[in-house]
Enzyme design. Sequence first.
Site, PDB file in Angstrom:
ATOM      1  N   LYS A  32       0.862  -1.187   0.000  1.00 26.98           N
ATOM      2  CA  LYS A  32       0.000   0.000   0.000  1.00 26.98           C
ATOM      3  C   LYS A  32       0.895   1.233   0.000  1.00 26.98           C
ATOM      4  O   LYS A  32       1.743   1.390   0.871  1.00 26.98           O
ATOM      5  CB  LYS A  32      -0.919   0.007   1.225  1.00 26.98           C
ATOM      6  CG  LYS A  32      -1.995   1.069   1.151  1.00 26.98           C
ATOM      7  CD  LYS A  32      -2.958   0.981   2.314  1.00 26.98           C
ATOM      8  CE  LYS A  32      -4.151   1.886   2.092  1.00 26.98           C
ATOM      9  NZ  LYS A  32      -3.776   3.266   1.738  1.00 26.98           N
ATOM     10  N   ASP A  34       1.792   5.343  -0.025  1.00 28.62           N
ATOM     11  CA  ASP A  34       1.345   6.555   0.653  1.00 28.62           C
ATOM     12  C   ASP A  34       1.246   7.693  -0.366  1.00 28.62           C
ATOM     13  O   ASP A  34       2.047   8.628  -0.364  1.00 28.62           O
ATOM     14  CB  ASP A  34       2.349   6.907   1.762  1.00 28.62           C
ATOM     15  CG  ASP A  34       1.754   7.825   2.803  1.00 28.62           C
ATOM     16  OD1 ASP A  34       0.557   8.122   2.702  1.00 28.62           O
ATOM     17  OD2 ASP A  34       2.494   8.238   3.704  1.00 28.62           O
ATOM     18  N   GLU A 177       3.185   1.876   4.252  1.00 26.72           N
ATOM     19  CA  GLU A 177       1.903   2.081   4.927  1.00 26.72           C
ATOM     20  C   GLU A 177       1.207   0.773   5.271  1.00 26.72           C
ATOM     21  O   GLU A 177       0.476   0.683   6.255  1.00 26.72           O
ATOM     22  CB  GLU A 177       0.993   2.938   4.053  1.00 26.72           C
ATOM     23  CG  GLU A 177      -0.250   3.424   4.744  1.00 26.72           C
ATOM     24  CD  GLU A 177      -1.103   4.311   3.859  1.00 26.72           C
ATOM     25  OE1 GLU A 177      -2.188   4.711   4.318  1.00 26.72           O
ATOM     26  OE2 GLU A 177      -0.704   4.576   2.715  1.00 26.72           O
TER      27      GLU A 177
END
Length: 324
Positions: A32, A34, A177
């Site tokens: 994931k 950012d 993240e």
Amino acid sequence: MPLPGHPFIAPMLATAADHLPPDDSAWAYEFKWDGVRALVFVDGGGVCVQGRRQVDVTDRYPELAGIAEGLGGRSAILDGEVVAVDDRGRPSFQLLQQRMHVASAADARRRMNQVPVAWLGFDVLALDGNPTLDLPYSERRALLDGLELAGPRWQVPPSHVGDGPSVLEASRAAGLEGVVAKRLDSRYEPGRRSRCWLKLKNHRRQEFVVGGWTAGEGSRSDRFGSLMVGVYEGDDLVYAGNVGTGFTEKTLDELSTALAPLRRTGSPFVNTPRLPGRMVFVEPVLVAEVEYSDWTNDGRLRHPSFKGLRPDKDPREVVREEPA
């Protein structure tokens, strides 16, 4: 505006989760990032970049024009994320703020050398005029990998089938993240927050609507001390706490400027708190990204820290994210 023949598409959204799927082999795992969502439309050598709120943000990211050449003349609609990387090689949302709010193409070009961005692709929604939304993720991902998109400002990071715990641990070790888990047999669901995509974050973090601020003290006596934030429950904006840390001098100045014209006489919250000092209320149109440790039993944030504004997020879509 989108390219001719390509109407904007509401991106598919992931559901927050606090544990990895039990049927590990039925899922693929991606890091994931950012950054901010960016769908890329490529046709006839032209490139259009769409933000999450289905607005044209092409002028903000001129670096991405080269994706058309990277596709070798093919047309496509691609889904991905725009990121800015810090000195340690990690995506930085705070750094990206300097590119998200540019007012003109000329300003964006001036900032390209100071804060370059990159686009990280993770899905293909159409290819050579053929929609791929109904194909399973595994087939869409194979099509995306087959495009071999690898340029100075665009990449396709790897997707890992199975072994979710190792991918999640790798994200923690890299200071990222978190991860997004995607069912291999899932279709692309435009505009829907689906349980076929699950996001697991290494730190609790989500968007909140700014509904006011409290007066500052000491070095902040001429600016705000903290932001009053909330989430929507139906049509009601519910107060969730005050955010008083995470601001740089620059963000303090920028936020003070942004808040000034939004003042209103009454509270936008249905449960206006009683706080010491002066409270100033604003129209609930700004969305802030906030990191926090937990929620209290009475619905308040623990240890919240400001990460940046999210102009790409619709305030009315901001709700309390409960991990599945």
